[in-house]
Design a protein around this motif. Structure first.
Motif, PDB file in Angstrom:
ATOM      1  N   SER A   1       0.754  -1.049   0.002  1.00 41.04           N
ATOM      2  CA  SER A   1       0.099   0.159  -0.030  1.00 41.04           C
ATOM      3  C   SER A   1       0.838   1.188   0.043  1.00 41.04           C
ATOM      4  O   SER A   1       0.275   2.551  -0.173  1.00 41.04           O
ATOM      5  N   ASP A   2       1.957   1.126   0.463  1.00 43.24           N
ATOM      6  CA  ASP A   2       3.213   2.286   0.396  1.00 43.24           C
ATOM      7  C   ASP A   2       3.790   2.603  -1.006  1.00 43.24           C
ATOM      8  O   ASP A   2       4.204   3.619  -1.366  1.00 43.24           O
ATOM      9  N   LEU A   3       3.617   1.589  -2.037  1.00 41.32           N
ATOM     10  CA  LEU A   3       4.064   1.640  -3.351  1.00 41.32           C
ATOM     11  C   LEU A   3       3.565   2.775  -4.106  1.00 41.32           C
ATOM     12  O   LEU A   3       2.443   2.858  -3.927  1.00 41.32           O
ATOM     13  N   ALA A   4       4.440   3.712  -5.054  1.00 35.53           N
ATOM     14  CA  ALA A   4       4.129   4.321  -5.869  1.00 35.53           C
ATOM     15  C   ALA A   4       4.403   3.899  -7.366  1.00 35.53           C
ATOM     16  O   ALA A   4       4.378   4.801  -8.274  1.00 35.53           O
ATOM     17  N   GLY A   5       4.833   2.744  -7.691  1.00 34.67           N
ATOM     18  CA  GLY A   5       5.308   2.343  -8.756  1.00 34.67           C
ATOM     19  C   GLY A   5       5.891   0.905  -8.819  1.00 34.67           C
ATOM     20  O   GLY A   5       5.796   0.272  -7.580  1.00 34.67           O
ATOM     21  N   GLN A   6       6.647   0.516  -9.923  1.00 34.36           N
ATOM     22  CA  GLN A   6       7.288  -0.847 -10.138  1.00 34.36           C
ATOM     23  C   GLN A   6       8.517  -0.874  -9.170  1.00 34.36           C
ATOM     24  O   GLN A   6       9.226  -0.194  -8.953  1.00 34.36           O
ATOM     25  N   VAL A   7       8.514  -2.077  -8.703  1.00 33.86           N
ATOM     26  CA  VAL A   7       9.496  -2.535  -7.769  1.00 33.86           C
ATOM     27  C   VAL A   7      10.675  -3.011  -8.647  1.00 33.86           C
ATOM     28  O   VAL A   7      10.503  -3.867  -9.421  1.00 33.86           O
ATOM     29  N   GLU A   8      11.896  -2.789  -8.392  1.00 36.42           N
ATOM     30  CA  GLU A   8      13.245  -3.293  -9.158  1.00 36.42           C
ATOM     31  C   GLU A   8      13.876  -4.207  -8.183  1.00 36.42           C
ATOM     32  O   GLU A   8      14.529  -3.694  -7.081  1.00 36.42           O
ATOM     33  N   LEU A   9      14.300  -5.501  -8.569  1.00 37.18           N
ATOM     34  CA  LEU A   9      14.744  -6.360  -7.732  1.00 37.18           C
ATOM     35  C   LEU A   9      16.127  -6.720  -8.479  1.00 37.18           C
ATOM     36  O   LEU A   9      16.329  -7.039  -9.320  1.00 37.18           O
ATOM     37  N   VAL A  10      17.241  -6.756  -7.522  1.00 37.52           N
ATOM     38  CA  VAL A  10      18.713  -7.219  -7.905  1.00 37.52           C
ATOM     39  C   VAL A  10      18.975  -8.287  -6.799  1.00 37.52           C
ATOM     40  O   VAL A  10      19.257  -7.935  -5.829  1.00 37.52           O
ATOM     41  N   THR A  11      19.017  -9.451  -7.305  1.00 38.15           N
ATOM     42  CA  THR A  11      18.966 -10.656  -6.552  1.00 38.15           C
ATOM     43  C   THR A  11      20.401 -10.860  -5.949  1.00 38.15           C
ATOM     44  O   THR A  11      20.558 -11.177  -4.605  1.00 38.15           O
ATOM     45  N   LYS A  12      21.637 -10.538  -6.517  1.00 36.83           N
ATOM     46  CA  LYS A  12      22.965 -10.792  -6.097  1.00 36.83           C
ATOM     47  C   LYS A  12      23.897  -9.754  -6.813  1.00 36.83           C
ATOM     48  O   LYS A  12      23.527  -9.570  -8.114  1.00 36.83           O
TER      49      LYS A  12
ATOM     50  N   THR B   1      19.184  -6.693  -3.122  1.00 37.05           N
ATOM     51  CA  THR B   1      18.822  -5.194  -3.022  1.00 37.05           C
ATOM     52  C   THR B   1      17.484  -4.798  -3.905  1.00 37.05           C
ATOM     53  O   THR B   1      17.417  -5.584  -4.970  1.00 37.05           O
ATOM     54  N   VAL B   2      16.623  -4.108  -3.348  1.00 35.13           N
ATOM     55  CA  VAL B   2      15.522  -3.535  -4.016  1.00 35.13           C
ATOM     56  C   VAL B   2      15.334  -2.177  -4.101  1.00 35.13           C
ATOM     57  O   VAL B   2      15.697  -1.417  -3.154  1.00 35.13           O
ATOM     58  N   ARG B   3      14.982  -1.611  -5.212  1.00 31.30           N
ATOM     59  CA  ARG B   3      14.513  -0.218  -5.370  1.00 31.30           C
ATOM     60  C   ARG B   3      13.099  -0.138  -5.379  1.00 31.30           C
ATOM     61  O   ARG B   3      12.404  -0.498  -6.314  1.00 31.30           O
ATOM     62  N   VAL B   4      12.565   0.850  -4.561  1.00 30.58           N
ATOM     63  CA  VAL B   4      11.395   1.099  -4.203  1.00 30.58           C
ATOM     64  C   VAL B   4      10.670   2.380  -4.385  1.00 30.58           C
ATOM     65  O   VAL B   4      11.323   3.222  -3.682  1.00 30.58           O
ATOM     66  N   PRO B   5       9.984   2.642  -5.387  1.00 32.13           N
ATOM     67  CA  PRO B   5       9.319   4.139  -5.389  1.00 32.13           C
ATOM     68  C   PRO B   5       7.854   3.901  -4.137  1.00 32.13           C
ATOM     69  O   PRO B   5       7.221   3.238  -4.546  1.00 32.13           O
ATOM     70  N   VAL B   6       8.046   4.858  -3.252  1.00 28.27           N
ATOM     71  CA  VAL B   6       7.009   4.877  -2.310  1.00 28.27           C
ATOM     72  C   VAL B   6       6.362   6.536  -2.381  1.00 28.27           C
ATOM     73  O   VAL B   6       6.849   7.468  -2.882  1.00 28.27           O
ATOM     74  N   LYS B   7       5.154   6.354  -1.731  1.00 25.50           N
ATOM     75  CA  LYS B   7       4.281   7.561  -1.895  1.00 25.50           C
ATOM     76  C   LYS B   7       5.057   8.738  -1.008  1.00 25.50           C
ATOM     77  O   LYS B   7       5.963   8.597  -0.038  1.00 25.50           O
ATOM     78  N   TYR B   8       4.286   9.743  -0.868  1.00 23.52           N
ATOM     79  CA  TYR B   8       4.876  10.951  -0.169  1.00 23.52           C
ATOM     80  C   TYR B   8       5.176  10.729   1.305  1.00 23.52           C
ATOM     81  O   TYR B   8       6.027  11.318   1.974  1.00 23.52           O
ATOM     82  N   ALA B   9       4.192   9.803   1.750  1.00 22.22           N
ATOM     83  CA  ALA B   9       4.519   9.503   3.395  1.00 22.22           C
ATOM     84  C   ALA B   9       5.916   8.874   3.515  1.00 22.22           C
ATOM     85  O   ALA B   9       6.439   8.828   4.666  1.00 22.22           O
ATOM     86  N   GLY B  10       6.660   8.478   2.339  1.00 18.39           N
ATOM     87  CA  GLY B  10       8.008   7.876   2.748  1.00 18.39           C
ATOM     88  C   GLY B  10       8.903   8.914   3.272  1.00 18.39           C
ATOM     89  O   GLY B  10       9.907   8.593   3.278  1.00 18.39           O
TER      90      GLY B  10
ATOM     91  N   LEU C   1      13.870  -1.461   7.869  1.00 14.58           N
ATOM     92  CA  LEU C   1      12.375  -1.460   7.835  1.00 14.58           C
ATOM     93  C   LEU C   1      12.110  -3.159   7.633  1.00 14.58           C
ATOM     94  O   LEU C   1      12.828  -3.878   7.193  1.00 14.58           O
ATOM     95  N   ASN C   2      10.887  -3.334   8.061  1.00 12.04           N
ATOM     96  CA  ASN C   2      10.296  -4.788   7.716  1.00 12.04           C
ATOM     97  C   ASN C   2       9.677  -4.325   6.474  1.00 12.04           C
ATOM     98  O   ASN C   2       8.998  -3.588   6.432  1.00 12.04           O
ATOM     99  N   VAL C   3       9.697  -5.355   5.537  1.00 13.23           N
ATOM    100  CA  VAL C   3       9.165  -5.327   4.583  1.00 13.23           C
ATOM    101  C   VAL C   3       8.271  -6.405   4.142  1.00 13.23           C
ATOM    102  O   VAL C   3       8.613  -7.539   4.057  1.00 13.23           O
ATOM    103  N   THR C   4       7.026  -6.125   3.883  1.00 15.06           N
ATOM    104  CA  THR C   4       6.172  -7.210   3.569  1.00 15.06           C
ATOM    105  C   THR C   4       5.560  -7.052   1.995  1.00 15.06           C
ATOM    106  O   THR C   4       4.644  -6.049   1.875  1.00 15.06           O
ATOM    107  N   LEU C   5       5.945  -7.924   1.122  1.00  9.94           N
ATOM    108  CA  LEU C   5       5.387  -7.988  -0.239  1.00  9.94           C
ATOM    109  C   LEU C   5       5.199  -9.287  -0.721  1.00  9.94           C
ATOM    110  O   LEU C   5       5.936  -9.970  -0.979  1.00  9.94           O
ATOM    111  N   ALA C   6       3.762  -9.560  -0.842  1.00 11.12           N
ATOM    112  CA  ALA C   6       3.461 -11.063  -1.118  1.00 11.12           C
ATOM    113  C   ALA C   6       4.052 -11.432  -2.513  1.00 11.12           C
ATOM    114  O   ALA C   6       4.326 -12.455  -2.642  1.00 11.12           O
ATOM    115  N   ASP C   7       4.070 -10.632  -3.485  1.00  8.41           N
ATOM    116  CA  ASP C   7       4.625 -11.196  -4.872  1.00  8.41           C
ATOM    117  C   ASP C   7       6.044 -11.532  -4.644  1.00  8.41           C
ATOM    118  O   ASP C   7       6.442 -12.358  -5.562  1.00  8.41           O
TER     119      ASP C   7
END
Length: 240
Positions: free
Chosen positions: A24-35, A108-117, A126-132
């Motif tokens: 619910s905090d996301l403002a766009g697509q998440v980019e993931l770098v596994t290693k 490593t994950v790059r996350v765009p979040v809403k203004y509340a960020g 942070l604890n991150v909870t993303l079901a995907d």
């Protein structure tokens, strides 16, 4: 880190997360770098620390590695480090273990979040909870923060964090090796000559008279820094 006009200093220890980031905090697509790429991987840490027992000179400490990680990589990959402010070999090994464990926690994950960020800051955990991604309260640390004033989006770069990376038991440490660091000779440890023989003799003086003399012979030691010997004598029983 510099946050809101102040410098914040963090110790090299695990910080329990104080907030939770969800979908619910996301403002766009998440980019993931596994290693990280192969060239940045390592599974053994070796290097030097400042050793008080060697006149405060840099000395090697026992290299730190973990068999399971070396096996997973299929070979030993070494990283050289220097601990110029560390004067204890156990602490040097502890820092090396922390360096290795933190490097392996490389998700490593790059996350765009809403203004509340805006309430977040660099180095906060942070604890991150993303079901995907199958994450439920997975700890991450914020390593980069960028605010886009036009869109109001905060771009966070998070790196996975684990309390296990900071764990340490004194059984993990190894003693310093007893073998010397080098086979070069010590210029301050001059070996004594061998086979010293003193023979009574006489010496012819300039005026033709004969005076008693002592002939001293010896076998010089093979030593690179030795250029000669000095013979001294005194009357038996005298102090000078």
């Amino acid at each position: 880190v510099y946050v809101q006009g102040r410098y914040r200093l963090y110790a090299g220890a695990y910080d329990a997360p104080t907030d939770t980031l969800t979908a619910s905090d996301l403002a766009g697509q998440v980019e993931l770098v596994t290693k990280p790429p192969r060239r940045e991987l390592f599974n053994t840490v070796r290097g030097t620390f400042i050793n008080p027992a060697r006149n405060w000179q840099a000395s090697e400490f026992p290299a730190y590695s973990e068999t399971a990680i070396v096996t997973a990589d299929g070979e030993t990959i070494t990283r050289d480090v220097e601990w110029p402010f560390t004067t204890n070999e156990i602490r040097a090994q502890r820092l090396s273990k922390l360096t290795l464990r933190r490097a392996r926690e490389a998700l490593t994950v790059r996350v765009p979040v809403k203004y509340a960020g805006l309430r977040y800051c660099v180095w906060q955990t942070l604890n991150v909870t993303l079901a995907d991604f199958g994450w439920t309260n997975k700890p991450f640390r914020i390593v980069a923060f960028a605010f886009d004033a036009e869109s109001g989006v905060i771009n966070l770069t998070l790196r996975e964090e684990s309390a296990n990376s900071y764990a340490w038991q004194f059984g993990d440490a190894q003693p310093l090796p007893l073998a010397p660091d080098t086979d070069l000779v010590d210029p301050l440890a001059i070996p004594a000559p061998t086979g010293v023989v003193v023979t009574a003799s006489t010496a012819l003086q300039a005026d033709g008279s004969v005076a008693p003399a002592l002939l001293v012979t010896w076998t010089a030691s093979a030593f690179a820094f030795l250029i000669g010997h000095e013979v001294q004598w005194r009357v038996s029983g005298a102090t000078d």
